[in-house]
Design a protein around this motif. Structure first.
Motif, mmCIF file in Angstrom:
data_model
loop_
_atom_site.group_PDB
_atom_site.id
_atom_site.type_symbol
_atom_site.label_atom_id
_atom_site.label_comp_id
_atom_site.label_asym_id
_atom_site.label_seq_id
_atom_site.Cartn_x
_atom_site.Cartn_y
_atom_site.Cartn_z
ATOM 1 N N VAL A 191 -1.045 51.331 37.217
ATOM 2 C CA VAL A 191 -1.497 52.700 37.417
ATOM 3 C C VAL A 191 -2.802 52.881 36.645
ATOM 4 C CG1 VAL A 191 -0.978 55.139 37.065
ATOM 5 C CG2 VAL A 191 0.847 53.553 37.739
ATOM 6 N N ASN B 215 -5.921 55.204 35.260
ATOM 7 C CA ASN B 215 -6.288 56.584 34.941
ATOM 8 C C ASN B 215 -7.785 56.643 34.685
ATOM 9 O OD1 ASN B 215 -6.875 56.368 31.972
ATOM 10 N ND2 ASN B 215 -4.733 55.731 31.910
ATOM 11 N N VAL B 216 -8.303 57.836 34.666
ATOM 12 C CA VAL B 216 -9.746 58.009 34.582
ATOM 13 C C VAL B 216 -10.311 57.451 33.272
ATOM 14 C CG1 VAL B 216 -9.643 60.312 33.561
ATOM 15 C CG2 VAL B 216 -11.588 59.690 35.008
ATOM 16 N N ASP C 282 -9.310 54.708 31.770
ATOM 17 C CA ASP C 282 -9.487 53.265 31.946
ATOM 18 C C ASP C 282 -10.875 52.962 32.489
ATOM 19 O OD1 ASP C 282 -6.831 52.766 31.197
ATOM 20 O OD2 ASP C 282 -6.115 52.977 33.265
ATOM 21 N N ALA D 141 -6.719 64.422 37.330
ATOM 22 C CA ALA D 141 -6.297 63.085 36.935
ATOM 23 C C ALA D 141 -5.216 62.528 37.851
ATOM 24 C CB ALA D 141 -5.803 63.104 35.487
ATOM 25 N N THR D 142 -4.366 63.393 38.386
ATOM 26 C CA THR D 142 -3.288 62.948 39.266
ATOM 27 C C THR D 142 -3.842 62.386 40.569
ATOM 28 O OG1 THR D 142 -1.766 64.575 38.343
ATOM 29 C CG2 THR D 142 -1.219 63.668 40.504
ATOM 30 N N SER E 253 -5.409 58.899 39.893
ATOM 31 C CA SER E 253 -4.441 57.810 39.751
ATOM 32 C C SER E 253 -3.803 57.458 41.085
ATOM 33 C CB SER E 253 -3.358 58.196 38.736
ATOM 34 O OG SER E 253 -3.909 58.320 37.443
#
Length: 383
Positions: free
Chosen positions: A297, A299-300, A302, A365-366, A369
């Protein structure tokens, strides 16, 4: 659009079938590699194989994200046999220590290597491409920031090729000038990647005849910035005709219109192979499909962290990423991330996918991802 693999780790497997899962949660690719682990006599050789099949740290991710979550007896046995490989293998452990960094050059060097108009003979390999048009397009591509003009065209499945070509024109425009001249004159794409060379053989007659023809008329709309010129067509068709992975085996022979079909698609393993053949020491994580419990998964944060030292290409579901809609079943598109800016509780992401314009999209963010399936990190070398 890009085709998807049916394997839980499309980034690291060819999707060529094989044994079925031994439990309800182990991906096929884990089981296949476990069989190799059982049969292997040479641990070092097995580590090298895993690293090549699962680019960079995918071998570690394979175990950490799949086997360690499996409590079945089969999972315990596999974990015991190959855990040492997954937990100790890094890119430094398995990559050729004699590998050289990719070539770099400047636009000025590239422009100086382009012949004057009227000095290049008509190509017998690409009969629909005028030599002077070819040279003009090559100059435009390697001019300052000209690499941003790389364009897959509307409706084609060449986004994997556009993403790679843009990077190579940026890092080594002189090398691309030499390789594209060779492609025009000899039909083969020979690029000096500083590690033994890249030599892509001549594409099929049908693929070469399509370049510069009305086959691509539906993919061009100058007013909307969707023009794909002969320069890009030559390279994309040649790469697509040579590199086959996963879904490409379902349609191996080009026919007009296949530039919009699975013949032209590029799963993550295929894109990774071509990045590496161009000489880039990329780090690749992710997959073509998402499987509950097994998939990394993103995320921003990363991506923001990766962008500090790397150029970043994301492998995304285009509808989900751009519009927050669609079934989101597979990854479909490759994009270069230009910047990420937090705006309140959301993020403004500026990206490039093809053409001259950079494009903004805002999401939470959802959505991010959910839309991101893979990340390709290219060390910055020529800023």
């Amino acid at each position: 659009y890009e085709g998807s693999s049916t394997d839980a780790y499309g980034a690291g497997s060819s999707g060529s079938g094989g044994r079925k899962e031994t439990s309800g949660t182990l991906p096929i690719s884990v089981v296949q590699d476990d069989k190799l682990a059982q049969d292997a006599d040479d641990t070092a050789q097995l580590k090298e194989y895993l690293a090549k099949k699962h680019p960079v740290n995918e071998a570690r991710a394979l175990l950490n994200n799949a086997v360690v979550r499996d409590d079945s007896p089969e999972g315990d046995e596999i974990k015991e046999r190959v855990n040492v490989l997954a937990n100790t293998t890094t890119s430094d452990d398995v990559l050729d220590q004699d590998r050289q960094p990719p070539n770099t050059s400047t636009p000025a060097e590239a422009l100086a290597a382009i012949p004057e108009n009227g000095t290049l003979a008509q190509s017998t390999h690409f009969p629909n491409v005028d030599p002077n048009d070819f040279l003009d397009q090559l100059r435009a591509r390697v001019a300052e920031a000209g690499h941003e003009g790389t364009n897959q065209g509307a409706g084609t499945n060449f986004c994997w090729a556009a993403a790679i070509a843009k990077q190579v024109y940026k890092e080594d425009p002189k090398g691309m000038v030499d390789a594209m001249k060779d492609l025009y004159e000899n039909g083969t794409f020979v690029y000096d990647n500083n590690n033994g060379g890249m030599n892509v053989p001549e594409a099929s007659q049908a693929a070469r005849d399509a370049v510069g023809s009305d086959v691509f008329n539906d993919n061009q709309d100058e007013e909307k910035g969707r023009t794909i010129n002969e320069l890009d067509q030559m390279l994309f068709m040649t790469l697509a005709d040579h590199y086959e992975e996963s879904l490409n085996i379902l349609n191996q022979d080009y026919d007009p219109g296949d530039e919009e079909d699975i013949w032209a698609s590029g799963v993550l393993s295929k894109a990774t192979k071509i990045w590496e053949d161009f000489g880039f020491d990329v780090e690749v994580t992710g997959a073509d499909v998402k499987v509950q419990g097994f998939t990394i998964v993103f995320n921003v944060f990363d991506v923001q962290e990766a962008m500090e030292t790397n150029d970043v290409v994301l492998y995304v579901n285009s509808d989900k990423f751009k519009y927050d809609e669609g079934l989101n079943a597979t990854a479909t598109h490759y994009i270069h991330v230009v910047s990420i800016e937090q705006v309140g509780n959301e993020y403004k992401i500026t990206y490039w996918d093809y053409g001259k314009e950079q494009k903004p999209v805002t999401m939470d963010a959802t959505q991010f991802s959910s839309a991101v399936y893979g990340m390709i990190e290219i060390p910055k070398t020529n800023d």
